[in-house]
Design an enzyme around this catalytic site. Sequence first.
Site: not given
Ligand code: BGC
Length: 760
Positions: A282
């Site tokens: 993530d």
């Molecule tokens: C989130 C994810 C997301 C990623 C990209 C993160 O902060 O937890 O769910 O896909 O950002 O935007």
Amino acid sequence: MKKLLFPCIIFLAITLQSCKKEDKMDAYISDLMGRMTVEEKIGQLNLTIAGGFVTGSAVNENIQQKLEKGQIGGMLNSFSIESMRAMQEIAVKESPNKIPVLFGMDVIHGFRTIFPIPLAISCSWDPALIENSARIAATEATANGICWAYSPMVDIARDPRWGRIAEGSGEDPYLGSIIAEAMVKGYQGDDLTANNTMMACVKHFALYGASEAGRDYNTVDISRVAMYNYWLSPYKAAIDAGAGSVMSSFNVVDAIPATGNRWLLTTLLRDQLGFDGFVVSDYTSVNEMINHGMGDLQQVSALALRAGLDMDMVGEGFLTTLKKSLDEGKITREEIDLACRRVLEAKYKLGLFEDPFRYLDAERAKTVLMTPENLNASKELAQRSAVLLKNENQLLPLKKSGTIAVVGPLANSKADMLGTWAMGGDPNAISTVLEGIKNVGGDAVKVIYAKGSEFTDDPAMLNLFNPLAAQGGNSQAEVSRPAEELIREAVSAAKNSDVVVAVLGEPAAWSGEASSRSDISLPAAQKNLLKALLTTGKPVVLVLVNGRPLTLTWEDENVPAILEAWNGGTEAGNAIAVVLFGDYNPSGKLTATFPRSVGQIPLYYNHLNTGRPMQPENKFSTKYLDSPNDPLYPFGYGLSYTTFTYGDILTDKTEVKGEDSLIVKIPVTNSGKYAGEEIVQLYIQDPVASISRPVKELKNFAKIMLQPGETKEVVFSIKTDDLKFYNSDLIYDWEGGEFVIFAGTNSRDTKSVKVNWEKM
Ligand code: BGC
């Protein structure tokens, strides 16, 4: 014999064909990797963001130079097709081995045509419509350069304080698994190389929905038995459906951050669940392991690679430290090669090596975005996602005549209709409830609008950033006026009307990532408005637009009709109006429990019994001194404009043996005045087992349409698979004995029968 031979030959042919495909891919990638330096291989593991929608404190710099050097494997959340094309040009013309870039985005409930938030669509209990919504999202996104969707989010959530409950399918493993599978199929279709299908990314692996106290990014601590029995099922379903990638979660699992947890990312994910795609971290979750106490950037990056992480989102820990770790013998060349191979395989499967520009098609974009069919599909899903929570004296449906006061801070707000992660949405195309009521009500309805209140009097909560509002889609742009003046205007509108529709709830920025709330009631400003409207004596319909279960105890006691409409997407306003006027009779059922108060959380239907079950008169039983135990609205709950009467459950036997199955029949009658759909729910309890089992668990459901007076018999077949669970040795099996079969309109109001089912 002939009969048997034919399917065998076909099976063999298909297996040979897919082996051939894999051999071809392997050979292609081996050849390519043979020409790549170790630096370029590490470059493939780097996922960058150039700006746009950012959810962390870091963004990447010097994108062009990095592309030229082959230091970027993928990019996320880029909007413009022109800039993506330009970046792809650099990658495939300038970089050492001309490897195309993978473009990903949080396309989680639509791309340009926005569907209701995932929590809402789960309330439709309609896998076919949900699959279609993902199909449409893929068709639109892939014309705009995006071939990798950070969806489905399959984290089970039992805590509505957690803002990300909006992004998932609620609290149930069975329904969550069906929806997870539907979404993966919708995104990926039958052929990933087609230019209108995209790779799914199942997230967040794992258990992110169990963040303690509902606070985002917080600690998770769950027993293995609970993990295997409840929390892991939807991830497994998505993986079984063929999801090409998985995103690791921010939280710890067994006190080790998921991103660096080898048991999680390798033993469980690959060895036990059989996942063979690639794993991305993530947003900066590699770097965040420093705060988790796992060491410095070099250490945590090595830890993540060794754990089985293949791609590093934004943090560049891989890019900047893996080579050093290799030189120092802290990681191996094989570990880098494996991760690189997996990323390249994804690109190969998407057909990017054949044509790096296949998803960057401005001409196709012109024809596939927001077509009438797409908007219609969004509207249909929004209608079926709405849950009727209360309807005293049949106040709803509304008549298409007379005067309606439409009030509330959400009555005419465009951007807030969309909810979280809707950055591709077009703010100008959204229908508000005010517009919907005018459109659907027709000329015989007079509409008076008043804003009535702000979302809240708390300036900090009021000014939270809403990305779409920034594009001009939010009616909050209206000049703010004193609360008393807003209420006075709304009361006057109510007095001059036959009925009031109050549209209240949460702006989009109050749910989703980093949007936990400790108080999930309607804020005082909105409650004051509601009270003032009720004192006019006019009938009030409360329409809720929000991204999580709210505490509505006061509203339930005082407001005659309540419709939970959620953040309903581009067509929300029209869909809500269609439901309010009864052109569609609501059929949605809650997939997350609505507690009476925050103090009851976590509250979910499939809980275990305690040793001291609740006894109102017994102080030493499991209860609160100041609140009932049960929720305000249970899992599976939702009313219709008609009523459904359930007959007794019939089974074809009361004693079942071994692998035999049990046939269960439930007669359901439409005993009201309107034609309507009912979601008939089947639950099972295993009252005596080697581990304590839930009071009931959803095992099947069926949606049926009934005309007034009509009866249908719903038939379910129960198999031993429906009785299985993970025991304390994590062995998945069933145990003989008595089982209670429940059927009903929700998880609380059920009929039941008992059967005995013994192993042979
Ligand atoms: C989130 C994810 C997301 C990623 C990209 C993160 O902060 O937890 O769910 O896909 O950002 O935007």
